[in-house]
Write an enzyme that holds these catalytic residues in place. Structure first.
Site, short mmCIF file in Angstrom:
data_model
loop_
_atom_site.label_atom_id
_atom_site.label_comp_id
_atom_site.label_asym_id
_atom_site.label_seq_id
_atom_site.Cartn_x
_atom_site.Cartn_y
_atom_site.Cartn_z
N HIS A 71 45.65 39.74 42.25
CA HIS A 71 44.81 39.05 43.24
C HIS A 71 44.15 37.82 42.65
O HIS A 71 43.71 37.80 41.50
CB HIS A 71 43.78 39.99 43.86
CG HIS A 71 42.69 40.45 42.95
ND1 HIS A 71 41.49 39.77 42.80
CD2 HIS A 71 42.59 41.54 42.16
CE1 HIS A 71 40.71 40.42 41.97
NE2 HIS A 71 41.35 41.49 41.55
N ASP A 188 39.31 38.72 35.94
CA ASP A 188 39.62 39.67 37.01
C ASP A 188 39.74 38.87 38.31
O ASP A 188 38.74 38.48 38.88
CB ASP A 188 38.51 40.72 37.10
CG ASP A 188 38.62 41.62 38.32
OD1 ASP A 188 39.72 41.73 38.88
OD2 ASP A 188 37.58 42.21 38.70
N GLU A 222 41.29 41.19 47.55
CA GLU A 222 41.13 42.44 46.80
C GLU A 222 39.67 42.77 46.52
O GLU A 222 39.27 43.94 46.59
CB GLU A 222 41.90 42.35 45.49
CG GLU A 222 42.08 43.69 44.77
CD GLU A 222 40.91 44.08 43.86
OE1 GLU A 222 40.87 45.24 43.41
OE2 GLU A 222 40.03 43.21 43.62
N HIS A 323 33.30 41.88 35.96
CA HIS A 323 32.39 41.41 37.01
C HIS A 323 31.16 40.72 36.44
O HIS A 323 30.15 40.58 37.12
CB HIS A 323 32.00 42.54 37.97
CG HIS A 323 33.07 42.84 38.97
ND1 HIS A 323 32.84 43.52 40.13
CD2 HIS A 323 34.40 42.55 38.98
CE1 HIS A 323 33.97 43.65 40.81
NE2 HIS A 323 34.93 43.06 40.12
#
Length: 350
Positions: A71, A188, A222, A323
């Site tokens: 993603h 990510d 996502e 994150h």
């Protein structure tokens, strides 16, 4: 044997991706960037209605298909409110914590495609004014954006064209170190998007015909839970999400190997596919870690929840501080790239 996996090229691809703002809901620029990459390779692309990018590599077996996703959408925010003092309140996009973006530079994109810069700060930042500066709660009520414009009222901000619903993206601050690390926001999952781009390029240049027709979805929702739960052909038997391995206390995953997920918050991944991935790693001297991610969900698990009858799996490079301000090492990219390469060239387990 490295199968021509070039980590320098992968890291440059990552750098190009993370420097393009793409919070969930505002991903057209980065999708176009990836689209152009594949188009230059002579690979036909299509877009789904959600804005994701699809490509297909024909294989010898056109009855049993594979489907891989990574993603390109990231964490971010939206303007929730324009405060009377000209500061902006935010609404989160994705699951981060406010303290992980405090002090970060950001960019606000208006509906007229104008961009403005700012800094994400606590309202009670100045220790010379606010006694509780260190103890005040980091939340949506105290976090605000200080615009790099001469504004002192809500009307001043509105005159710039900034309004509620405008997207806010975080400065990635990407850096590659001499010791082989790449650190940046949004590894990510842009690290894995770069890996798929690189491996497809290698297969194309080597003229390799895959054993199975294989579809790739660069998904773009996502982080909000539904990136890869559509556009899955009925012939698909295996669905592999290429995302990230989460690092922390009690985890096996590290920054130097490929992580294979046995279970996440959605439950166990398909045992047969997991064993196949593990056997490929062992056979090809690919360094890996098997792990469980307690607070995690992937595009593959979203597809299962949507009712698709597929064998689902999840692999990815180990990403530290997920994150937040993330980091991985070139060796993790190498081993992840090698596993993807050998998986694509392997026969499907019956």
């Amino acid at each position: 044997m490295n199968e021509n996996i070039n980590t320098t090229e992968i890291m440059e691809l990552i750098k190009g991706l993370v420097t393009i703002p793409s919070p969930s809901g505002n991903t057209d620029r980065v999708i176009s960037h990836v689209d152009e990459f594949f188009t230059k390779l002579g690979i036909e692309t299509t877009r789904n209605h959600k804005g994701g990018l699809l490509i297909t590599l024909p294989g010898k077996n056109n009855e049993q298909h594979r489907f891989l996703t990574a993603h390109v959408d990231t964490l971010g925010a939206m303007v929730k409110e324009i405060k009377p003092n000209g500061r902006l309140k935010l609404s989160m996009i994705g699951g981060f914590r406010w303290n992980h973006v405090e002090g970060e530079y950001c960019e606000i994109e208006t509906s007229q495609n104008e961009t403005f810069t700012g800094t994400i700060l606590m309202h009670q930042t100045s220790v010379h004014v606010y006694k509780d500066s260190g103890e005040a709660k980091r939340d949506e009520n105290n976090i605000e954006v200080r615009l790099d414009e001469r504004v002192s009222s809500a009307d001043d901000v509105k005159k710039l064209g900034i309004s509620v619903g405008d997207f806010v993206s975080f400065d990635p601050r990407v850096e590659m170190t001499k010791s082989g690390f790449i650190k940046s926001r949004h590894l990510d999952d842009k690290a894995s998007v770069a890996l798929l781009m690189h491996v497809v390029k290698q297969l194309k240049e080597e003229g390799i015909e895959l054993p199975h027709t294989t579809h790739f979805l660069i998904s773009n929702n996502e982080e909000i839970g539904y990136g890869g739960n559509s556009n899955i052909p009925v012939e698909t038997e295996e669905y592999l999400a290429v995302d990230m391995g989460a690092i922390g206390d009690g985890q096996s995953t590290d920054e130097y190997t490929v992580s294979i997920c046995a279970k996440d918050s959605s439950g166990p991944y398909h045992l047969g596919l997991r064993k196949h991935l593990e056997n490929l790693a062992k056979q090809n001297q690919i360094q890996y870690q098997m792990d469980i991610y307690p607070y995690y969900g992937s595009d593959a698990s979203a597809a299962i929840r949507a009712g698709f009858d597929v064998k689902h799996g999840l692999i990815g490079p180990g990403i530290d501080a997920s994150h937040a301000f993330e980091r991985t090492h070139e060796t993790s990219l190498l081993h992840t790239g090698r596993l993807i390469y050998h998986y694509l060239r392997s026969e499907m387990n019956s």
